[in-house]
Design an enzyme around this catalytic site. Structure first.
Site, PDB file in Angstrom:
ATOM      1  N   GLU A  93       0.717  -1.221  -0.053  1.00 53.78           N
ATOM      2  CA  GLU A  93       0.161  -0.054   0.057  1.00 53.78           C
ATOM      3  C   GLU A  93       0.888   1.267   0.028  1.00 53.78           C
ATOM      4  O   GLU A  93       1.985   1.141   0.518  1.00 53.78           O
ATOM      5  CB  GLU A  93      -1.002  -0.094   1.341  1.00 53.78           C
ATOM      6  CG  GLU A  93      -1.988  -1.251   0.969  1.00 53.78           C
ATOM      7  CD  GLU A  93      -3.015  -1.323   2.291  1.00 53.78           C
ATOM      8  OE1 GLU A  93      -4.011  -1.606   1.833  1.00 53.78           O
ATOM      9  OE2 GLU A  93      -2.743  -0.983   3.319  1.00 53.78           O
ATOM     10  N   CYS A 106       3.106   8.537   1.586  1.00 58.28           N
ATOM     11  CA  CYS A 106       3.772   7.476   2.454  1.00 58.28           C
ATOM     12  C   CYS A 106       4.082   6.283   1.692  1.00 58.28           C
ATOM     13  O   CYS A 106       3.117   5.637   1.117  1.00 58.28           O
ATOM     14  CB  CYS A 106       2.694   7.526   3.585  1.00 58.28           C
ATOM     15  SG  CYS A 106       2.991   5.988   4.680  1.00 58.28           S
ATOM     16  N   CYS A 113       6.559  -7.095   7.096  1.00 61.92           N
ATOM     17  CA  CYS A 113       7.311  -6.593   7.793  1.00 61.92           C
ATOM     18  C   CYS A 113       8.099  -7.741   8.973  1.00 61.92           C
ATOM     19  O   CYS A 113       7.122  -8.279   9.509  1.00 61.92           O
ATOM     20  CB  CYS A 113       7.160  -5.267   8.705  1.00 61.92           C
ATOM     21  SG  CYS A 113       8.431  -4.744   9.477  1.00 61.92           S
ATOM     22  N   CYS A 117       5.947  -5.694  15.353  1.00 64.26           N
ATOM     23  CA  CYS A 117       5.576  -4.934  16.604  1.00 64.26           C
ATOM     24  C   CYS A 117       4.021  -5.307  16.661  1.00 64.26           C
ATOM     25  O   CYS A 117       3.394  -5.437  15.833  1.00 64.26           O
ATOM     26  CB  CYS A 117       5.626  -3.264  16.012  1.00 64.26           C
ATOM     27  SG  CYS A 117       7.287  -2.620  15.562  1.00 64.26           S
ATOM     28  N   CYS A 120       0.680  -3.084  15.245  1.00 67.18           N
ATOM     29  CA  CYS A 120       1.035  -2.828  13.976  1.00 67.18           C
ATOM     30  C   CYS A 120       0.299  -3.808  12.820  1.00 67.18           C
ATOM     31  O   CYS A 120       0.783  -4.946  13.175  1.00 67.18           O
ATOM     32  CB  CYS A 120       2.467  -2.518  13.585  1.00 67.18           C
ATOM     33  SG  CYS A 120       2.776  -2.188  11.584  1.00 67.18           S
ATOM     34  N   LEU A 224       9.768   4.945  18.995  1.00 71.07           N
ATOM     35  CA  LEU A 224      10.256   4.425  20.278  1.00 71.07           C
ATOM     36  C   LEU A 224       9.195   3.938  20.972  1.00 71.07           C
ATOM     37  O   LEU A 224       9.221   2.763  21.277  1.00 71.07           O
ATOM     38  CB  LEU A 224      10.799   5.880  21.019  1.00 71.07           C
ATOM     39  CG  LEU A 224      11.644   5.512  21.991  1.00 71.07           C
ATOM     40  CD1 LEU A 224      12.702   4.953  21.630  1.00 71.07           C
ATOM     41  CD2 LEU A 224      11.893   6.953  22.928  1.00 71.07           C
ATOM     42  N   HIS A 225       7.930   4.401  20.994  1.00 65.84           N
ATOM     43  CA  HIS A 225       6.727   3.602  21.662  1.00 65.84           C
ATOM     44  C   HIS A 225       6.890   3.303  23.371  1.00 65.84           C
ATOM     45  O   HIS A 225       5.981   2.946  23.744  1.00 65.84           O
ATOM     46  CB  HIS A 225       6.302   2.536  20.981  1.00 65.84           C
ATOM     47  CG  HIS A 225       6.324   3.037  19.837  1.00 65.84           C
ATOM     48  ND1 HIS A 225       5.486   4.113  19.027  1.00 65.84           N
ATOM     49  CD2 HIS A 225       6.695   2.384  18.483  1.00 65.84           C
ATOM     50  CE1 HIS A 225       5.502   4.092  17.633  1.00 65.84           C
ATOM     51  NE2 HIS A 225       6.289   3.101  17.231  1.00 65.84           N
ATOM     52  N   CYS A 344      -1.673   5.396   9.894  1.00 68.03           N
ATOM     53  CA  CYS A 344      -0.386   4.750  10.469  1.00 68.03           C
ATOM     54  C   CYS A 344      -0.801   3.410  11.064  1.00 68.03           C
ATOM     55  O   CYS A 344      -1.700   3.328  12.006  1.00 68.03           O
ATOM     56  CB  CYS A 344       0.262   5.612  11.593  1.00 68.03           C
ATOM     57  SG  CYS A 344       0.637   7.178  11.317  1.00 68.03           S
TER      58      CYS A 344
HETATM   59  N1  SAH Z   1       8.642   0.346  10.067  1.00 66.66           N
HETATM   60  C1  SAH Z   1       8.987   1.795  10.252  1.00 66.66           C
HETATM   61  C2  SAH Z   1       7.921   2.555   9.348  1.00 66.66           C
HETATM   62  C3  SAH Z   1       6.682   2.023   9.196  1.00 66.66           C
HETATM   63  S1  SAH Z   1       5.288   2.372  10.373  1.00 66.66           S
HETATM   64  C4  SAH Z   1       8.793   2.004  11.845  1.00 66.66           C
HETATM   65  O1  SAH Z   1       8.227   1.414  12.666  1.00 66.66           O
HETATM   66  O2  SAH Z   1       9.181   3.049  11.943  1.00 66.66           O
HETATM   67  C5  SAH Z   1       5.040   3.999  10.512  1.00 66.66           C
HETATM   68  C6  SAH Z   1       4.790   4.373  11.969  1.00 66.66           C
HETATM   69  O3  SAH Z   1       3.325   4.345  12.696  1.00 66.66           O
HETATM   70  C7  SAH Z   1       5.629   4.022  12.996  1.00 66.66           C
HETATM   71  O4  SAH Z   1       5.978   4.679  14.028  1.00 66.66           O
HETATM   72  C8  SAH Z   1       4.893   3.006  13.503  1.00 66.66           C
HETATM   73  O5  SAH Z   1       5.296   2.442  14.886  1.00 66.66           O
HETATM   74  C9  SAH Z   1       3.330   3.591  13.865  1.00 66.66           C
HETATM   75  N2  SAH Z   1       2.601   2.526  13.940  1.00 66.66           N
HETATM   76  C10 SAH Z   1       2.405   1.054  13.630  1.00 66.66           C
HETATM   77  N3  SAH Z   1       1.173   0.676  13.999  1.00 66.66           N
HETATM   78  C11 SAH Z   1       0.312   1.452  14.388  1.00 66.66           C
HETATM   79  C12 SAH Z   1      -1.150   1.821  14.834  1.00 66.66           C
HETATM   80  N4  SAH Z   1      -1.740   0.683  14.748  1.00 66.66           N
HETATM   81  N5  SAH Z   1      -1.605   2.921  15.222  1.00 66.66           N
HETATM   82  C13 SAH Z   1      -0.518   4.034  15.046  1.00 66.66           C
HETATM   83  N6  SAH Z   1       0.484   4.200  14.583  1.00 66.66           N
HETATM   84  C14 SAH Z   1       1.360   2.781  14.334  1.00 66.66           C
HETATM   85 FE1  SF4 Z   2       7.317  -3.221  11.050  1.00 70.15          FE
HETATM   86 FE2  SF4 Z   2       4.980  -2.197  11.673  1.00 70.15          FE
HETATM   87 FE3  SF4 Z   2       6.944  -2.381  13.460  1.00 70.15          FE
HETATM   88 FE4  SF4 Z   2       7.217  -0.796  11.522  1.00 70.15          FE
HETATM   89  S1  SF4 Z   2       5.675  -0.611  13.329  1.00 70.15           S
HETATM   90  S2  SF4 Z   2       8.868  -2.023  12.251  1.00 70.15           S
HETATM   91  S3  SF4 Z   2       6.214  -1.777   9.908  1.00 70.15           S
HETATM   92  S4  SF4 Z   2       6.050  -4.150  12.452  1.00 70.15           S
END
Ligand code: SAH
Ligand code: SF4
Length: 375
Positions: A93, A106, A113, A117, A120, A224-225, A344
């Protein structure tokens, strides 16, 4: 006969080398770049100012491979999401986000991936494969020229002013394909975007942050999260390999070469997990004095069976206020395109998972006690 090369796979140097290999002058590559990337031409016969011999070489040995569009959805807020076929049952996408005075694309870097995470949607789907440079570039090429036609832009006007590598995938785990794509985005004969307007977002692949600093420094965002390793180990599993301290040290090194004088720290607000005032104070303590950072708080975007909820607005504002009081510039990311699952973390595409991600997630439920997190 050899298969034709895909011109979208070539960064400026590689295209010059290819021209040389065809018996042409290296500088001719610039003309080809302008036709392909600035004008969106896909038909070599239309490239009227190219030497006849070069046009013949292109026709015989080169191609421009667009990605078939499986679907296009336009949100009520104008956000547009394309699902693009990359073959063998995988689709990625790509999302266009219009705002007054700018247009952000984007872009995805992988089908799926492997970082996995927990919050995600892409991570939950597992991993199929890296995209090639040409597949990363095709997203920009197709979106830019489709939008220019649609918006009726004049020659020289751009639809896309900013690129964020925040689509599906971890860009720094596909480094060799990423860097040539970035070089094309920056090149004046291709997209001519400034380094400040191209952002790589990473979950924290420390050695590759150092390589990017040396090879192609663009704006950097770090996901970071969490403000402690115990929680981040669970949310962003790559933290077990590269813990927070190492990641922030890499960010500090990156700043020496970065086009901006700050790193963006992304922090997805998860209800009862990482959103307490104590966690905000811990985050401020981590960042202040160590790395110049702007914190971007992202409301969690839900997807089916995620197991997480979005933090209530009051808690997000309180979290932001703590960071602010500690001297950190903090912004709240506006949710765009959530009615078409383009926000996101909602990007799912179609991934032929080769890593058995679903079974792994089912075996390892997340264990976070909200009362601890809120302390
Ligand atoms: N893999 C890279 C880039 C893609 S994700 C990364 O992790 O940075 C882009 C952003 O969206 C990242 O900060 C990711 O942690 C965040 N993200 C992932 N899942 C999400 C969700 N369900 N709600 C909000 N942000 C999310
Ligand atoms: Fe991969 Fe999603 Fe984690 Fe980004 S946030 S590294 S796309 S699993």
């Amino acid at each position: 006969m050899d298969r034709p090369v895909n011109l979208l796979d070539f960064d400026p140097d590689a295209l010059a080398a290819w021209c040389e290999g065809q018996g042409e002058k290296r500088f001719r590559a610039r003309q080809v770049l302008r036709w392909v990337h600035q004008r969106g031409a896909s038909d070599f016969a239309s490239m009227s100012d190219l030497a006849k011999s070069l046009r013949a070489a292109l026709e015989a040995n080169a191609a421009l491979c667009a990605l078939p569009v499986c679907s296009e959805q336009v949100s009520a807020d104008g956000t547009t999401k394309w699902l693009l076929d990359v073959g063998a049952g995988n689709a990625v996408e790509c999302v266009y986000i219009p705002e007054p005075g700018r247009g952000t694309l984007c872009v995805s870097s992988q089908a799926g991936c492997a970082v996995g995470c927990r919050f995600c949607s892409t991570g939950r789907q597992g991993f199929s494969r890296n995209l090639r440079t040409g597949e990363i570039v095709a997203q920009l090429w197709q979106a830019e020229h489709t939008l220019r036609r649609r918006l009726g832009l004049a020659d020289g006007e751009r639809a896309i002013t900013n690129v964020v590598m925040m689509g599906m995938g971890e860009p720094l785990q596909n480094y060799d394909a990423l860097v040539p794509a970035l070089k094309l985005m920056l090149d004046d004969h291709a997209y001519g975007l400034s380094r400040r307007r191209v952002t790589v977002s990473t979950s924290g692949v420390v050695p590759m942050i150092d390589r990017l600093r040396a090879d192609c420094p663009v704006a950097l965002a770090v996901s970071l999260h969490a403000s402690d390793d115990a929680l981040r180990d669970q949310l962003v599993p790559i933290n077990r390999k590269y813990p927070i301290r190492e990641l922030l040290d890499a960010c500090a090194r990156y700043l020496a070469a970065a086009p901006r004088d700050f790193i963006t720290v992304e922090y997805c607000m998860l209800d009862g997990v990482n959103d307490s005032p104590a966690q905000a104070r811990a985050l401020a303590a981590l960042l202040v004095g160590r790395v110049r950072a702007k914190v971007n708080l992202i409301p969690f975007n839900p997807f089916p069976d995620s197991g997480f909820d979005c933090s209530p607005r009051g808690r997000v504002l309180e979290f932001a206020a703590v960071l602010h009081a500690a001297g950190l510039v903090t912004t709240l990311r506006k949710t765009r395109g959530d009615d078409i699952a383009a926000a996101c973390g909602q990007l799912a595409g179609e991934v032929r998972d080769r890593t058995n991600a679903k079974a792994r997630h089912a075996r390892a439920p997340i264990r976070i006690r909200p009362e601890e997190a809120r302390a």
